[in-house]
Design an enzyme around this catalytic site. Structure first.
Site, PDB file in Angstrom:
ATOM      1  CB  THR A  11      -0.919   0.028   1.246  1.00 20.38           C
ATOM      2  OG1 THR A  11      -0.078  -0.137   2.398  1.00 20.38           O
ATOM      3  CG2 THR A  11      -1.951  -1.068   1.198  1.00 20.38           C
ATOM      4  N   GLY A  12       2.142   1.115  -0.328  1.00 27.11           N
ATOM      5  CA  GLY A  12       3.063   2.252  -0.248  1.00 27.11           C
ATOM      6  C   GLY A  12       3.327   2.920  -1.592  1.00 27.11           C
ATOM      7  CG  HIS A 230      21.308   6.622  -5.703  1.00 32.62           C
ATOM      8  ND1 HIS A 230      20.894   5.320  -5.629  1.00 32.62           N
ATOM      9  CD2 HIS A 230      20.243   7.373  -5.316  1.00 32.62           C
ATOM     10  CE1 HIS A 230      19.633   5.276  -5.231  1.00 32.62           C
ATOM     11  NE2 HIS A 230      19.217   6.506  -5.021  1.00 32.62           N
ATOM     12  CE  LYS A 315      15.065  15.048  -1.270  1.00 33.21           C
ATOM     13  NZ  LYS A 315      14.665  14.368  -2.504  1.00 33.21           N
TER      14      LYS A 315
HETATM   15  N1  LIG Z   1       8.944   5.717  -2.798  1.00 35.40           N
HETATM   16  C1  LIG Z   1      10.040   5.715  -3.514  1.00 35.40           C
HETATM   17  O1  LIG Z   1      10.131   6.312  -4.582  1.00 35.40           O
HETATM   18  C2  LIG Z   1      11.241   4.949  -3.043  1.00 35.40           C
HETATM   19  C3  LIG Z   1      12.433   5.037  -3.775  1.00 35.40           C
HETATM   20  C4  LIG Z   1      13.552   4.301  -3.351  1.00 35.40           C
HETATM   21  C5  LIG Z   1      13.459   3.506  -2.234  1.00 35.40           C
HETATM   22  N2  LIG Z   1      12.300   3.441  -1.519  1.00 35.40           N
HETATM   23  C6  LIG Z   1      12.262   2.584  -0.334  1.00 35.40           C
HETATM   24  O2  LIG Z   1      11.188   1.649  -0.455  1.00 35.40           O
HETATM   25  C7  LIG Z   1      10.608   1.366   0.819  1.00 35.40           C
HETATM   26  C8  LIG Z   1       9.124   1.720   0.776  1.00 35.40           C
HETATM   27  O3  LIG Z   1       8.986   3.077   0.439  1.00 35.40           O
HETATM   28  P1  LIG Z   1       7.581   3.789   0.247  1.00 35.40           P
HETATM   29  O4  LIG Z   1       7.871   5.139  -0.309  1.00 35.40           O
HETATM   30  O5  LIG Z   1       6.638   2.906  -0.473  1.00 35.40           O
HETATM   31  O6  LIG Z   1       7.104   3.950   1.742  1.00 35.40           O
HETATM   32  P2  LIG Z   1       5.642   4.238   2.270  1.00 35.40           P
HETATM   33  O7  LIG Z   1       4.816   4.927   1.235  1.00 35.40           O
HETATM   34  O8  LIG Z   1       5.833   4.873   3.567  1.00 35.40           O
HETATM   35  O9  LIG Z   1       5.010   2.770   2.431  1.00 35.40           O
HETATM   36  C9  LIG Z   1       5.665   1.701   2.912  1.00 35.40           C
HETATM   37  C10 LIG Z   1       4.727   0.536   3.189  1.00 35.40           C
HETATM   38  O10 LIG Z   1       5.074   0.079   4.471  1.00 35.40           O
HETATM   39  C11 LIG Z   1       3.916   0.009   5.282  1.00 35.40           C
HETATM   40  N3  LIG Z   1       4.269   0.340   6.653  1.00 35.40           N
HETATM   41  C12 LIG Z   1       4.892   1.442   7.108  1.00 35.40           C
HETATM   42  N4  LIG Z   1       5.081   1.371   8.448  1.00 35.40           N
HETATM   43  C13 LIG Z   1       4.509   0.207   8.838  1.00 35.40           C
HETATM   44  C14 LIG Z   1       4.367  -0.453  10.089  1.00 35.40           C
HETATM   45  N5  LIG Z   1       4.841   0.089  11.214  1.00 35.40           N
HETATM   46  N6  LIG Z   1       3.764  -1.642  10.103  1.00 35.40           N
HETATM   47  C15 LIG Z   1       3.285  -2.201   8.965  1.00 35.40           C
HETATM   48  N7  LIG Z   1       3.390  -1.639   7.751  1.00 35.40           N
HETATM   49  C16 LIG Z   1       4.001  -0.450   7.688  1.00 35.40           C
HETATM   50  C17 LIG Z   1       2.957   1.011   4.715  1.00 35.40           C
HETATM   51  O11 LIG Z   1       1.648   0.646   5.127  1.00 35.40           O
HETATM   52  P3  LIG Z   1       0.460   1.739   5.275  1.00 35.40           P
HETATM   53  O12 LIG Z   1       0.068   2.097   3.875  1.00 35.40           O
HETATM   54  O13 LIG Z   1      -0.571   0.998   5.988  1.00 35.40           O
HETATM   55  O14 LIG Z   1       1.037   2.894   6.032  1.00 35.40           O
HETATM   56  C18 LIG Z   1       3.231   0.833   3.230  1.00 35.40           C
HETATM   57  O15 LIG Z   1       2.520  -0.282   2.722  1.00 35.40           O
HETATM   58  C19 LIG Z   1      11.414   2.210   1.824  1.00 35.40           C
HETATM   59  O16 LIG Z   1      12.455   1.429   2.336  1.00 35.40           O
HETATM   60  C20 LIG Z   1      11.990   3.335   0.964  1.00 35.40           C
HETATM   61  O17 LIG Z   1      13.154   3.875   1.504  1.00 35.40           O
HETATM   62  C21 LIG Z   1      11.203   4.152  -1.900  1.00 35.40           C
END
Ligand SMILES: NC(=O)c1ccc[n+]([C@@H]2O[C@H](COP(=O)([O-])OP(=O)(O)OC[C@H]3O[C@@H](n4cnc5c(N)ncnc54)[C@H](OP(=O)(O)O)[C@@H]3O)[C@@H](O)[C@H]2O)c1
Length: 451
Positions: A11-12, A230, A315
């Site tokens: 869901t993220g 990176h 940024k």
């Molecule tokens: N977004 C990007 O572009 C990007 C790029 C590079 C790397 N990353 C990495 O990818 C990973 C995910 O990023 P994201 O941007 O998708 O993060 P996010 O939007 O915060 O979502 C992460 C997911 O983890 C779940 N979650 C967060 N805290 C939780 C908890 N305490 N217990 C259970 N579930 C939990 C969230 O559930 P809910 O929806 O219920 O909150 C969501 O499904 C991270 O390690 C981030 O550093 C992301």
């Protein structure tokens, strides 16, 4: 064999922004087919229909839903509840008999240990199994100590060959191209040293601010978010020695060696924070987190002694541009206005290679002028160039780990960052990029252009 990928954190933002579009293209281009099942795991109590309603609100790109929908399943889980892993295992095991299983942790890094433990103790992954792999998003840890702690725990549950640590920059077309440009072109390979090269610039500029990622970013900052992963990955690919072979481990051996030889002096760093950062959502009002880094690194070996490697990332800057610039020396004193040769590897948003060299001006003039050999990588591709996540997912399915980071790469890069973090730096608050540029140029006496 059937392939099952289970994504924790479905869901993220990463799922919606990167993974769905990547899966969609992989199905469209027939790299994946109906033998692939995608389990979407989240803590929210959704049905698949609820999930898709939310997902469709968040996803901004075209998705091949007709191809994807029959393969999707949503599972609600409490990540700290061992019974939920047993339930997941039952669902997965009921699905197919012979399977290739992958588990993708698209969650904040604090959840890596608890989910890994759940996956291991429920028997979802057996240590050493060739058909079971686990993927971790970046950042891997917050510093060397936390990364070591996480890794030690992972090695209890999985063998290194089962662990895929993502640095999505490695999936980018032009990053994959660095070794090809270096090692298949004699003209560059012969010249790739301090006799011929005067400096190297590694640039990753962004125009956007922190947006809605304050919760994550304020604890991390540009050094850990960008440089540790990176930028140091780019440095290692540009400066490593020729590997014994181009097999994954041989390349990684050389990358690690060169990062261990890299150092950054305290006086060669500028840290900045853009004006207005503290007003963004979820940022501490007295935050001292850097949103900009400029650093001059050195590599202490025979090939690179005396060649400064300038790292620049931040940024809220003047443009979005990631590129690697190799500046060559020029000893020619017989002609006027001679420019130094330059090789530019353009990573994003434009993908390609430019080589700047000198020619005589056309016509009766004898003036020396610069010419630009411009290779556009995107122009040569039918359709769109694949996104980094598409390549990385495909490699994961194919058990190819060369574009994923090995533990010692992470360990050596954290050592560099931890060292820099011990320095006490003044934070330069910038209103615009010109202000920082002035500071850099002043400190490096006209040595650098193309900033
Ligand atoms: N977004 C990007 O572009 C990007 C790029 C590079 C790397 N990353 C990495 O990818 C990973 C995910 O990023 P994201 O941007 O998708 O993060 P996010 O939007 O915060 O979502 C992460 C997911 O983890 C779940 N979650 C967060 N805290 C939780 C908890 N305490 N217990 C259970 N579930 C939990 C969230 O559930 P809910 O929806 O219920 O909150 C969501 O499904 C991270 O390690 C981030 O550093 C992301």
């Amino acid at each position: 064999m059937k392939k099952i990928i289970t994504i924790f954190g479905a869901t993220g933002n990463l799922m919606y922004k990167k993974l769905f579009p990547a899966f969609s293209n992989l199905f469209k281009n027939r790299f994946l087919d109906s033998k692939t099942k995608i389990y979407l795991v989240g803590r929210k109590d959704y049905t698949l229909e609820d999930y898709l309603l939310e997902a469709k609100k968040e996803i901004k790109t075209n998705i091949e839903w007709d191809l994807l929908l029959p393969q999707l399943n949503y599972i609600q889980m409490d990540f700290s509840n061992s019974d939920d892993y047993i339930r997941l295992k039952t669902i997965i095991n009921d699905d197919f008999t012979e399977k290739d299983k992958m588990f993708y942790l698209a969650v904040p890094p604090q959840l890596f240990p608890v989910i890994s433990k759940g996956i291991n103790s429920s028997g979802l992954i057996t240590k050493g199994s060739d058909n079971e792999r686990i993927v971790f998003e970046k950042p891997f840890g917050e510093d060397l100590t936390t990364a070591q702690k996480i890794n030690k725990e992972l090695w209890q549950y999985f063998e290194e060959k089962q662990i895929y640590r993502i640095d999505h920059y490695l999936g980018k077309e032009m990053i994959q191209n660095i070794l090809i440009v270096r090692f298949t072109n004699t003209i560059f390979e012969q010249a790739w040293n301090n006799k011929t090269i005067s400096s190297i610039q590694i640039i990753a500029k962004e125009t956007e601010g922190v947006l809605r990622r304050g919760n994550y970013y304020d604890k991390v900052g540009a050094l850990k978010d960008m440089v540790q992963s990176h930028l140091l990955q780019m440095v290692s690919l540009v400066t490593m020695e020729r590997p014994k072979s181009f097999a994954s481990d041989d390349i990684k051996d050389e990358k690690v060696k060169v990062i261990k030889q890299l150092s950054i002096d305290k006086k060669d760093i500028i840290l900045g924070q853009y004006q207005g950062y503290k007003d963004a959502i979820n940022i501490e009002s007295n935050s001292a987190t850097e949103t900009f880094v400029f650093a001059k690194a050195c590599i202490n070996n025979d090939r690179w002694k005396g060649v400064p490697i300038y790292l620049l990332t931040g940024k809220s800057l003047d443009e979005k541009r990631s590129e690697i610039i190799i500046n060559f020396k020029n000893d020619s004193s017989d002609f006027k206005n001679v420019l130094n040769n330059k090789l530019i590897i353009r990573v994003a948003p434009v993908e390609g290679v430019n080589f700047i060299f000198n020619v005589k001006e056309a016509g009766l003039s004898e003036k020396v002028v610069p010419a630009n050999l411009d290779y556009c990588h995107t122009c040569n591709y039918l359709g769109n160039t694949p996104e980094a996540y598409e390549k990385l997912l495909l490699d994961l399915f194919n058990k190819q780990n060369s574009l994923f980071t090995r533990w010692d790469e992470i360990e050596s890069s954290w050592k560099v960052i931890d060292e820099v973090k011990t320095y006490k730096h003044e934070l330069f608050i910038y209103n615009n990029y010109e202000e920082i540029k002035e500071l850099i140029v002043k400190g490096n006496e006209g040595l650098i252009d193309d900033l």
